[in-house]
Design an enzyme around this catalytic site. Structure first.
Site, PDB file in Angstrom:
ATOM      1  N   LYS A   1       0.885  -1.170   0.000  1.00  0.00           N
ATOM      2  CA  LYS A   1       0.000   0.000   0.000  1.00  0.00           C
ATOM      3  C   LYS A   1       0.922   1.219   0.000  1.00  0.00           C
ATOM      4  O   LYS A   1       1.418   1.644   1.036  1.00  0.00           O
ATOM      5  CB  LYS A   1      -0.883  -0.014   1.244  1.00  0.00           C
ATOM      6  CG  LYS A   1      -2.220   0.670   1.084  1.00  0.00           C
ATOM      7  CD  LYS A   1      -2.153   2.136   0.689  1.00  0.00           C
ATOM      8  CE  LYS A   1      -1.898   3.051   1.868  1.00  0.00           C
ATOM      9  NZ  LYS A   1      -1.685   4.468   1.451  1.00  0.00           N
TER      10      LYS A   1
ATOM     11  N   GLY B   1       6.296   5.311   8.879  1.00  0.00           N
ATOM     12  CA  GLY B   1       5.502   6.538   8.850  1.00  0.00           C
ATOM     13  C   GLY B   1       5.413   7.148  10.234  1.00  0.00           C
ATOM     14  O   GLY B   1       6.344   7.035  11.036  1.00  0.00           O
ATOM     15  N   SER B   2       4.273   7.756  10.524  1.00  0.00           N
ATOM     16  CA  SER B   2       4.136   8.510  11.773  1.00  0.00           C
ATOM     17  C   SER B   2       3.853   7.585  12.970  1.00  0.00           C
ATOM     18  O   SER B   2       3.337   6.479  12.807  1.00  0.00           O
ATOM     19  CB  SER B   2       2.985   9.510  11.630  1.00  0.00           C
ATOM     20  OG  SER B   2       1.782   8.813  11.388  1.00  0.00           O
TER      21      SER B   2
ATOM     22  N   GLU C   1       1.644   8.012  15.304  1.00  0.00           N
ATOM     23  CA  GLU C   1       0.198   7.849  15.509  1.00  0.00           C
ATOM     24  C   GLU C   1      -0.353   6.701  14.650  1.00  0.00           C
ATOM     25  O   GLU C   1      -1.074   5.822  15.133  1.00  0.00           O
ATOM     26  CB  GLU C   1      -0.447   9.179  15.112  1.00  0.00           C
ATOM     27  CG  GLU C   1      -1.886   9.300  15.422  1.00  0.00           C
ATOM     28  CD  GLU C   1      -2.473  10.545  14.736  1.00  0.00           C
ATOM     29  OE1 GLU C   1      -1.759  11.225  13.977  1.00  0.00           O
ATOM     30  OE2 GLU C   1      -3.661  10.784  14.964  1.00  0.00           O
ATOM     31  N   VAL C   2       0.002   6.714  13.362  1.00  0.00           N
ATOM     32  CA  VAL C   2      -0.512   5.665  12.468  1.00  0.00           C
ATOM     33  C   VAL C   2       0.158   4.326  12.803  1.00  0.00           C
ATOM     34  O   VAL C   2      -0.488   3.277  12.748  1.00  0.00           O
ATOM     35  CB  VAL C   2      -0.330   6.057  10.988  1.00  0.00           C
ATOM     36  CG1 VAL C   2      -0.765   4.913  10.079  1.00  0.00           C
ATOM     37  CG2 VAL C   2      -1.124   7.310  10.671  1.00  0.00           C
ATOM     38  N   GLY C   3       1.427   4.358  13.190  1.00  0.00           N
ATOM     39  CA  GLY C   3       2.108   3.115  13.581  1.00  0.00           C
ATOM     40  C   GLY C   3       1.368   2.416  14.713  1.00  0.00           C
ATOM     41  O   GLY C   3       1.183   1.194  14.706  1.00  0.00           O
TER      42      GLY C   3
ATOM     43  N   GLU D   1       8.689   1.482  11.750  1.00  0.00           N
ATOM     44  CA  GLU D   1       9.780   2.450  11.596  1.00  0.00           C
ATOM     45  C   GLU D   1       9.130   3.826  11.621  1.00  0.00           C
ATOM     46  O   GLU D   1       8.477   4.216  10.666  1.00  0.00           O
ATOM     47  CB  GLU D   1      10.497   2.153  10.272  1.00  0.00           C
ATOM     48  CG  GLU D   1      11.936   2.555  10.308  1.00  0.00           C
ATOM     49  CD  GLU D   1      12.094   4.008   9.948  1.00  0.00           C
ATOM     50  OE1 GLU D   1      11.938   4.848  10.858  1.00  0.00           O
ATOM     51  OE2 GLU D   1      12.354   4.289   8.783  1.00  0.00           O
TER      52      GLU D   1
ATOM     53  N   CYS E   1      13.421  10.119   7.923  1.00  0.00           N
ATOM     54  CA  CYS E   1      13.206   9.631   9.287  1.00  0.00           C
ATOM     55  C   CYS E   1      14.471   9.739  10.121  1.00  0.00           C
ATOM     56  O   CYS E   1      14.424  10.022  11.307  1.00  0.00           O
ATOM     57  CB  CYS E   1      12.698   8.204   9.254  1.00  0.00           C
ATOM     58  SG  CYS E   1      13.688   7.143   8.219  1.00  0.00           S
TER      59      CYS E   1
ATOM     60  N   GLU F   1       9.337  15.591  15.903  1.00  0.00           N
ATOM     61  CA  GLU F   1       9.860  15.423  14.547  1.00  0.00           C
ATOM     62  C   GLU F   1       9.158  16.438  13.644  1.00  0.00           C
ATOM     63  O   GLU F   1       7.944  16.368  13.460  1.00  0.00           O
ATOM     64  CB  GLU F   1       9.572  13.999  14.073  1.00  0.00           C
ATOM     65  CG  GLU F   1      10.165  13.695  12.717  1.00  0.00           C
ATOM     66  CD  GLU F   1       9.941  12.258  12.296  1.00  0.00           C
ATOM     67  OE1 GLU F   1       8.815  11.762  12.420  1.00  0.00           O
ATOM     68  OE2 GLU F   1      10.915  11.631  11.838  1.00  0.00           O
TER      69      GLU F   1
HETATM   70  P1  NAD Z   1       1.429   8.619   7.811  1.00  0.00           P
HETATM   71  O1  NAD Z   1       1.924   7.823   8.944  1.00  0.00           O
HETATM   72  O2  NAD Z   1       0.069   9.200   7.898  1.00  0.00           O
HETATM   73  O3  NAD Z   1       1.464   7.774   6.446  1.00  0.00           O
HETATM   74  C1  NAD Z   1       2.376   6.730   6.176  1.00  0.00           C
HETATM   75  C2  NAD Z   1       1.650   5.609   5.448  1.00  0.00           C
HETATM   76  O4  NAD Z   1       0.619   5.094   6.287  1.00  0.00           O
HETATM   77  C3  NAD Z   1       0.942   6.045   4.162  1.00  0.00           C
HETATM   78  O5  NAD Z   1       1.011   4.994   3.199  1.00  0.00           O
HETATM   79  C4  NAD Z   1      -0.493   6.222   4.600  1.00  0.00           C
HETATM   80  O6  NAD Z   1      -1.431   6.060   3.561  1.00  0.00           O
HETATM   81  C5  NAD Z   1      -0.629   5.095   5.600  1.00  0.00           C
HETATM   82  N1  NAD Z   1      -1.704   5.291   6.579  1.00  0.00           N
HETATM   83  C6  NAD Z   1      -2.229   6.458   7.022  1.00  0.00           C
HETATM   84  N2  NAD Z   1      -3.227   6.227   7.885  1.00  0.00           N
HETATM   85  C7  NAD Z   1      -3.343   4.895   8.012  1.00  0.00           C
HETATM   86  C8  NAD Z   1      -4.170   4.037   8.779  1.00  0.00           C
HETATM   87  N3  NAD Z   1      -5.111   4.517   9.598  1.00  0.00           N
HETATM   88  N4  NAD Z   1      -3.983   2.707   8.689  1.00  0.00           N
HETATM   89  C9  NAD Z   1      -3.033   2.201   7.891  1.00  0.00           C
HETATM   90  N5  NAD Z   1      -2.235   2.954   7.117  1.00  0.00           N
HETATM   91  C10 NAD Z   1      -2.370   4.292   7.178  1.00  0.00           C
HETATM   92  O7  NAD Z   1       2.463   9.750   7.549  1.00  0.00           O
HETATM   93  P2  NAD Z   1       2.194  11.125   6.796  1.00  0.00           P
HETATM   94  O8  NAD Z   1       0.870  11.736   7.082  1.00  0.00           O
HETATM   95  O9  NAD Z   1       2.458  10.842   5.401  1.00  0.00           O
HETATM   96  O10 NAD Z   1       3.247  12.046   7.517  1.00  0.00           O
HETATM   97  C11 NAD Z   1       2.980  12.541   8.832  1.00  0.00           C
HETATM   98  C12 NAD Z   1       4.220  12.484   9.664  1.00  0.00           C
HETATM   99  O11 NAD Z   1       4.707  11.135   9.752  1.00  0.00           O
HETATM  100  C13 NAD Z   1       5.393  13.223   9.098  1.00  0.00           C
HETATM  101  O12 NAD Z   1       5.329  14.558   9.344  1.00  0.00           O
HETATM  102  C14 NAD Z   1       6.532  12.541   9.785  1.00  0.00           C
HETATM  103  O13 NAD Z   1       6.729  13.052  11.059  1.00  0.00           O
HETATM  104  C15 NAD Z   1       6.084  11.120   9.877  1.00  0.00           C
HETATM  105  N6  NAD Z   1       6.655  10.295   8.783  1.00  0.00           N
HETATM  106  C16 NAD Z   1       7.723   9.535   9.076  1.00  0.00           C
HETATM  107  C17 NAD Z   1       8.290   8.768   8.086  1.00  0.00           C
HETATM  108  C18 NAD Z   1       9.454   7.916   8.355  1.00  0.00           C
HETATM  109  O14 NAD Z   1      10.212   7.626   7.438  1.00  0.00           O
HETATM  110  N7  NAD Z   1       9.635   7.456   9.550  1.00  0.00           N
HETATM  111  C19 NAD Z   1       7.782   8.783   6.807  1.00  0.00           C
HETATM  112  C20 NAD Z   1       6.669   9.571   6.531  1.00  0.00           C
HETATM  113  C21 NAD Z   1       6.122  10.317   7.556  1.00  0.00           C
END
Ligand code: NAD
Length: 483
Positions: free
Chosen positions: A177, A230-231, A233-235, A252, A286, A385
């Site tokens: 995804k 990713g973030s 919160e979503v993690g 991560e 990251c 971050e």
């Molecule tokens: P995010 O965590 O929202 O998105 C990352 C991935 O998760 C995307 O593919 C997104 O579609 C998916 N996602 C979003 N909500 C989801 C859910 N409820 N269930 C499953 N998957 C979901 O990150 P973002 O909004 O793109 O960025 C926000 C913040 O996250 C950034 O400002 C940064 O601090 C952090 N971030 C960190 C990394 C990293 O490499 N560690 C990468 C991107 C963002």
């Protein structure tokens, strides 16, 4: 540039198809803010079809391939990626707003991951274990089965390489995804995978929104392992959803990574790395070193050198290949600007800023890189971050204080230390709370061979290197009694 293939399709079971309900999402060029194409907006039904296809591939042609054959296909895919380097880099320039040379570096890294994991596939093996006299014991490393990969927008190709590459090498079938902001190179990768002979269903891609396709993938009981970048919160949401069907998760989640500069450091070597490792990919990394901790004896010299560098930095359209491109989206720009303004309002001092070039399109998401001082260690600018082109400099007096500052956030992804004192180097390596520690360098997570991942709120599990292969397998112990 017209896009080189139809982008509003998903790959499920070896077929390119539209979503079940036909809905799509825009593809935006962050350098201009203009729509350049459409993406499929995958939903729960599409995710379910992809998971079923992956399961069928494991029970069919993909599951029957030997490790050697899987490795050869990965190596072939790596060569195909290199052969298409221009196309892939051009897509990333448009889709992520990544300066052209950084986009090209990501293509090279993807190819290198595929080469590495292609070579590793048939070198992943179990062990034999001495036990009672009338037993032979051995372990098998088996794939989890169907692995889900939720990819962020900041380094799509590198993260595909390190997570999907390792998962396929270990024999899993994958459902990817990609991020809604940056799916194009993932779709191109999947096209190349089909051409390289990956059987139908071994690689599936369902683009879409996080709370639709992403949430459906995290919650799907047929997914045996999830890899999320990713973030925080979503993690947490992904891990919670996976817990309901007891699936392991690799997280991560980014960081607030420090570089420590001691009085005895080689400053000529350190200065360019201090800046580059903080601003690569416009700070949307990251492992970005967003905190620079500098010992008092060299503080003024280091700040003066950093200020000189910052004033020479230029941000502009990704195609111009400047120091920095735009941020990924208007939302992200607003978020970073807000945190920056709040920090300045709370007493932070703007030590230096770069510039946005005059001909940058008004609709692009540009921010001049900013170097800040006068920030207290407990303030959001030193704790959160930002994911933008901003670094803070904080002074320290003693090694003890440096360690306390370095470890003083909830994150723990990467740390770097600049010192020539060997005793101190070894003490720091032990005491710094991070998944990777660099001495007299800072790799911005470079090195395909090097295990990478965090502690604390930076996540858990390791990607890259052989550790990723272990993470994408499970161990079966076989006990044979001699009767
Ligand atoms: P995010 O965590 O929202 O998105 C990352 C991935 O998760 C995307 O593919 C997104 O579609 C998916 N996602 C979003 N909500 C989801 C859910 N409820 N269930 C499953 N998957 C979901 O990150 P973002 O909004 O793109 O960025 C926000 C913040 O996250 C950034 O400002 C940064 O601090 C952090 N971030 C960190 C990394 C990293 O490499 N560690 C990468 C991107 C963002």
């Amino acid at each position: 540039m017209t896009l080189p293939f139809q982008t509003d399709l998903m790959l499920i079971d070896g077929q390119w198809r539209a979503t079940a309900d036909g809905s799509t999402l825009p593809v935006e060029d962050p350098s201009t803010g203009l729509e350049i194409g459409r993406l499929a907006r995958g939903n729960a039904a599409d995710v379910d079809a992809a998971v079923c296809a992956a399961r069928a591939a494991l029970d069919g042609a993909w599951g029957r391939l030997t490790a050697l054959e899987r490795g050869r296909r990965l190596a072939e895919l790596g060569r195909a990626v290199l052969a298409q380097a221009d196309m892939l880099a051009a897509l990333e320039v448009r889709d992520v707003g990544k300066p052209a040379s950084q986009a090209r570096a990501d293509v090279i890294a993807l190819a290198r991951y595929l080469e590495f994991y292609g070579g590793a596939a048939d070198k992943l093996h179990g062990t034999t274990i001495p036990y009672l006299a009338d037993y032979t014991i051995y372990t098998l490393r088996e794939p989890h089965g169907v692995t889900g990969h939720i990819i962020p927008w900041n380094y799509p190709m590198q993260i595909i390489g390190r997570s999907v590459g390792a998962a396929l090498a270990a024999g899993n079938a994958v459902v990817i995804k990609p991020a809604e902001e940056a799916s194009l190179t993932t779709l191109a990768f999947a096209r190349l995978a089909m051409q390289a002979g990956f059987p139908a269903g071994s690689v599936n891609v369902v683009p879409g929104l996080g709370d639709e396709a992403g949430a459906a993938l995290s919650a799907h009981p047929g997914v045996n392992h999830l890899s999320f970048t990713g973030s925080v919160e979503v993690g947490i949401a992904v891990q919670s959803a996976a817990a309901r069907h007891v699936a392991p998760v690799t997280l991560e989640l980014g960081g607030k990574s420090p570089q420590l500069v001691f009085d005895d450091a080689d400053l000529d070597a350190a200065i360019p790395v201090l800046v580059r490792a903080g601003l690569q990919n416009t700070g949307q990394t990251c492992s970005a070193s967003s905190r620079l901790l500098v010992q008092r004896g060299v503080y003024d010299r280091v700040v003066e050198a950093l200020v000189g560098r910052y004033r020479a930095l230029r941000a502009g359209p990704a195609g111009q290949d400047l120091d920095l491109g735009p941020l990924i989206s208007a939302t992200q720009l607003q978020r970073v600007r807000g945190l920056l303004a709040a920090g300045l309002g709370a007493g932070a001092e703007l030590l230096a800023a770069g510039e946005v070039v005059n001909d940058a399109p008004a609709g692009g998401h540009y921010l001049a890189p900013a170097l800040l001082g006068g920030v207290r260690a407990d303030q959001p600018l030193a704790q959160e971050e930002l994911f933008g082109p901003v670094q803070v400099v904080l002074p320290f007096d003693t090694e003890e204080e440096a360690v306390a500052l370095a470890n003083g956030t909830r994150f723990g992804l990467v740390a770097g230390a600049w010192t020539r004192d060997a005793g101190r180097q070894h003490r720091l390596v032990r005491r710094l709370r991070a998944g990777q520690v660099f001495l007299n360098d800072y790799g911005a997570a470079g090195g395909v061979e090097l295990p990478f991942g965090g502690v604390g709120w930076s996540g858990h599990g390791r990607e890259k290197g052989f550790e990723a292969l272990y993470g994408f397998t499970t161990v079966k112990t076989v006990a044979a009694r001699h009767r």
